[in-house]
Design an enzyme around this catalytic site. Structure first.
Site, PDB file in Angstrom:
ATOM      1  N   TYR A 121       0.833  -1.207   0.000  1.00 12.69           N
ATOM      2  CA  TYR A 121       0.000   0.000   0.000  1.00 12.69           C
ATOM      3  C   TYR A 121       0.864   1.252   0.000  1.00 12.69           C
ATOM      4  O   TYR A 121       0.676   2.162  -0.820  1.00 12.69           O
ATOM      5  CB  TYR A 121      -0.914  -0.022   1.229  1.00 12.69           C
ATOM      6  CG  TYR A 121      -1.794   1.210   1.384  1.00 12.69           C
ATOM      7  CD1 TYR A 121      -3.048   1.259   0.796  1.00 12.69           C
ATOM      8  CD2 TYR A 121      -1.359   2.308   2.130  1.00 12.69           C
ATOM      9  CE1 TYR A 121      -3.857   2.384   0.933  1.00 12.69           C
ATOM     10  CE2 TYR A 121      -2.155   3.423   2.274  1.00 12.69           C
ATOM     11  CZ  TYR A 121      -3.404   3.453   1.669  1.00 12.69           C
ATOM     12  OH  TYR A 121      -4.195   4.570   1.800  1.00 12.69           O
ATOM     13  N   LYS A 125       1.418   4.179  -3.095  1.00 19.91           N
ATOM     14  CA  LYS A 125       1.213   5.607  -2.845  1.00 19.91           C
ATOM     15  C   LYS A 125       2.494   6.399  -3.137  1.00 19.91           C
ATOM     16  O   LYS A 125       2.451   7.490  -3.723  1.00 19.91           O
ATOM     17  CB  LYS A 125       0.774   5.832  -1.396  1.00 19.91           C
ATOM     18  CG  LYS A 125      -0.579   5.242  -1.038  1.00 19.91           C
ATOM     19  CD  LYS A 125      -1.688   5.931  -1.787  1.00 19.91           C
ATOM     20  CE  LYS A 125      -3.058   5.453  -1.295  1.00 19.91           C
ATOM     21  NZ  LYS A 125      -4.168   6.094  -2.036  1.00 19.91           N
TER      22      LYS A 125
END
Length: 209
Positions: A121, A125
């Site tokens: 994750y 990003k």
């Protein structure tokens, strides 16, 4: 000022949309989305397929983009789909808007964003932040909230448990670990777009309390 808002149906995006439509400094909002939005005199909300964005749409011509688009691994189902929604779509929007003359981009990112992270994750990003920086917008802001407080359309069991714990411990925790309310994040995103300060800027979770 004319804004493009991506992710207007999500938790933070809904707050950005409400703030922008109520703000006298904003003359118009283009909010392409996968489903219809309620009508408003200042709002243009075309229904789009993010895999086939219309390159020549006139609403790409704006003063700033605010992107709050994102999903979860549970909803996405696979890493490939998650990356498409959280990286590829925001980057495609950036390229189309920049080509149309939009010079400011404001991203709702994440506190752990890091292109070198071992956490998938956080890595996605961070890769998005890196790739946006390579486009050379005149003004680029990464807003990096931690755990976001607010009522979502879909339940997230793990996130809900964490929120309950942080609400109790919040007063004694370091600022960077506290809950960031969705309206506060939305306000930071909108103000960054309106200010359009030249260069690259990062708004950390400590500033979103």
């Amino acid at each position: 000022m004319k804004l493009i808002l991506i992710g207007a149906t999500g938790l933070v995006g809904r707050h950005v949309l409400a703030l922008a439509l109520a703000d006298a400094r904003v003359s118009a909002v283009a909010a392409p989305a996968r489903k219809a939005l309620p009508a408003h005199a200042k709002l243009e909300a075309p229904v789009v397929d993010f895999d086939r964005l219309p390159a020549q749409a006139p609403w790409w011509q704006a003063d700033a983009v605010i992107c709050t688009l994102g999903t979860t691994m549970k909803v996405a189902g696979t890493r490939q789909v998650f990356r498409r929604v959280d990286h590829d779509y925001p980057l495609a929007v950036a390229r189309l808007a920049l080509a149309a003359g939009t010079r400011t981009y404001v991203l709702n990112s994440a506190a752990g964003a890091n292109a070198a992270s071992r956490v998938f994750y956080n890595r996605v990003k961070g890769e998005l932040e890196r790739d946006l920086e390579a486009l050379c917008f005149a003004s680029l802001t990464h807003v990096r909230p931690g755990l976001i407080g607010g009522e979502r359309d879909e339940a997230r069991a793990g996130e809900g448990a964490a929120l309950r714990v942080l609400r109790v411990l919040g007063p004694v925790l370091p600022a960077r670990w506290r809950i960031n309310p969705a309206p506060r994040i939305a306000s930071a995103l909108l103000e960054a777009a309106l200010a359009a300060a030249p260069g690259l800027h990062v708004v950390t979770s400590e500033r979103l309390l």
